[in-house]
Design an enzyme around this catalytic site. Structure first.
Site, PDB file in Angstrom:
ATOM      1  N   GLY A 144       9.347 -39.254  12.423  1.00  0.00           N
ATOM      2  CA  GLY A 144       8.168 -38.925  11.595  1.00  0.00           C
ATOM      3  C   GLY A 144       8.421 -39.237  10.133  1.00  0.00           C
ATOM      4  O   GLY A 144       7.581 -39.821   9.449  1.00  0.00           O
TER       5      GLY A 144
ATOM      6  N   ASN B 209      -0.913 -25.569  11.824  1.00  0.00           N
ATOM      7  CA  ASN B 209       0.223 -26.413  12.190  1.00  0.00           C
ATOM      8  C   ASN B 209       1.390 -26.190  11.213  1.00  0.00           C
ATOM      9  O   ASN B 209       1.731 -27.042  10.398  1.00  0.00           O
ATOM     10  CB  ASN B 209      -0.212 -27.872  12.209  1.00  0.00           C
ATOM     11  CG  ASN B 209       0.822 -28.785  12.887  1.00  0.00           C
ATOM     12  OD1 ASN B 209       1.942 -28.358  13.201  1.00  0.00           O
ATOM     13  ND2 ASN B 209       0.461 -30.036  13.097  1.00  0.00           N
TER      14      ASN B 209
ATOM     15  N   TYR C 116       5.646 -31.250   5.113  1.00  0.00           N
ATOM     16  CA  TYR C 116       4.947 -31.907   3.999  1.00  0.00           C
ATOM     17  C   TYR C 116       5.325 -31.274   2.657  1.00  0.00           C
ATOM     18  O   TYR C 116       5.458 -31.971   1.646  1.00  0.00           O
ATOM     19  CB  TYR C 116       3.436 -31.876   4.212  1.00  0.00           C
ATOM     20  CG  TYR C 116       2.985 -32.637   5.446  1.00  0.00           C
ATOM     21  CD1 TYR C 116       3.648 -33.800   5.843  1.00  0.00           C
ATOM     22  CD2 TYR C 116       1.912 -32.204   6.223  1.00  0.00           C
ATOM     23  CE1 TYR C 116       3.260 -34.502   6.981  1.00  0.00           C
ATOM     24  CE2 TYR C 116       1.501 -32.911   7.354  1.00  0.00           C
ATOM     25  CZ  TYR C 116       2.178 -34.051   7.726  1.00  0.00           C
ATOM     26  OH  TYR C 116       1.791 -34.750   8.840  1.00  0.00           O
TER      27      TYR C 116
ATOM     28  N   VAL D 170       4.403 -38.402  16.442  1.00  0.00           N
ATOM     29  CA  VAL D 170       5.648 -38.721  17.145  1.00  0.00           C
ATOM     30  C   VAL D 170       5.532 -38.067  18.515  1.00  0.00           C
ATOM     31  O   VAL D 170       5.218 -36.880  18.624  1.00  0.00           O
ATOM     32  CB  VAL D 170       6.898 -38.183  16.403  1.00  0.00           C
ATOM     33  CG1 VAL D 170       8.158 -38.482  17.217  1.00  0.00           C
ATOM     34  CG2 VAL D 170       7.005 -38.802  15.019  1.00  0.00           C
TER      35      VAL D 170
ATOM     36  N   GLY E 155      13.980 -37.803  13.178  1.00  0.00           N
ATOM     37  CA  GLY E 155      13.762 -38.532  11.929  1.00  0.00           C
ATOM     38  C   GLY E 155      12.691 -39.606  12.025  1.00  0.00           C
ATOM     39  O   GLY E 155      12.464 -40.350  11.062  1.00  0.00           O
TER      40      GLY E 155
END
Lengths: 166, 166
Positions: B102, B129, B136, B92, B100
Site C-alpha cells: 500500500g 476505517n 494516512y 491491497v 509495504g
C-alpha cells in the site's frame, strides 16, 4: 435584497480567457464566506495557465457584462460508477443570490456532464452550510456523510519514509 | 498471515490493457470490504473503454504475475490550491497486506502527481476505517471531517425542475 429585474438579465456561457480574473474574484469571495481566505494559494496567472492546459472548465454567469457566478469543474472517475464530472466550486456572488443563477449554473454543469456521458456528478458541501444542503436535497442529490477527505501537499511528502508497511 | 518472503517479490508499474480484469477484481474486493458490493455498476468492458480514453490511470502491484494491489487515480483541480491528483481507490488484496505494498503504491501515485506538477493529492477514507486513518496520518496527510459528499446520478436529473431559485 436582489432586484428581481436582474433575473431575466443573466446569461450562462463557457468561460473565455478574459473571464479568468473575474472567476478568481468569485473564488476569493467564496473562500471568505467559508472563513478560509488564507487557504487560497492560486492566482489569476496560475488559473490561466492551467485552464489553457485543460485542467478545468468554467461556466460563467454574467449580468451587465459582469461575472456574478461560476461553476468550476473537471472530469473525474469513480471505480464504482464510471465517468464522473466533479464540481469543485459553485458560486453566486452575494448580491445576486435568490435569482435562479445557482440553479442555472448547476443545470448547465449537468448538461455538460451529460454531453461527456458522465453517469454521476459529484461535489462537496460544508456541513454547516444549511442553505446549500437544502438546495441540493431539493434537486434530488444524495448526501453522503460517512467519508472524510484526506489531503497531502505533494511537495511536503518524502518517499524515504519507508518504515511504514501497509 | 502473509508470508514475509512475498515482500521482496512485488513490483509496481503502470497498468497495461491486459491488467484491466485484475483491476476490476480488486475494486470488487474493496467494495465488499466497504459493505457496498451492489454499488459497483462498472465492469471490465467499461473500464477498458474509459481507460483507453484517458478518464483514469492505474498503478498495479504484482506478485508472481498476479495483481495484488492497485492505485486508481486521475487529474483534478482545486480552485484554492491548483493542480491536484485524485486517488479514487487504493487497494491491497487482503492476503498481501502488511508487506509495504500500500505504501509503495501511494509512493508511486505521489511520484506521478509530482511529475504532473500537482501541488496537492487528495482522496477519501470511510470514517470507521481506523487502520487506514492511522496510516494516512502517519505519512503526514491531513484529515478534513467538515465536508459532506453530494452526488447526483446524471440521468435522473431533469432540467425542467425550474421552480427552485438559488
Amino acid at each position: 435584497m436582489a432586484d428581481k429585474q436582474k433575473q431575466s438579465n443573466f446569461t450562462i456561457a463557457k468561460a473565455t480567457e478574459k473571464d479568468i480574473p473575474g472567476i478568481f474574484d468569485c473564488v476569493k469571495e467564496l473562500a471568505l464566506f467559508e472563513m478560509a481566505p488564507e487557504a487560497v494559494i492560486t492566482n489569476p496567472v496560475v488559473y490561466l495557465e492551467d485552464w489553457l492546459k485543460g485542467w478545468f472548465e468554467v461556466l460563467v454567469a454574467k449580468s451587465d457584462d459582469r461575472i456574478v457566478g461560476i461553476a468550476l469543474y473537471h472530469p473525474a472517475y469513480s471505480s464504482w460508477k464510471g465517468r464522473m464530472m466533479y464540481l469543485d466550486d459553485l458560486i453566486v456572488t452575494e448580491s445576486y443570490r435568490g435569482l435562479g443563477i445557482g440553479k442555472a449554473l448547476l443545470d448547465a454543469f449537468i448538461t455538460e456532464a451529460k454531453k461527456s456521458n458522465a453517469v454521476i456528478c459529484k461535489w462537496q458541501v460544508l456541513d454547516w452550510n444549511k442553505e446549500a444542503v437544502v438546495f441540493y436535497e431539493k434537486i434530488g442529490a444524495e448526501l453522503d456523510k460517512g467519508w472524510w477527505n484526506v489531503k497531502l501537499m505533494t511537495l511536503s511528502y518524502s518517499l524515504w519514509q519507508s518504515d511504514i508497511a501497509v
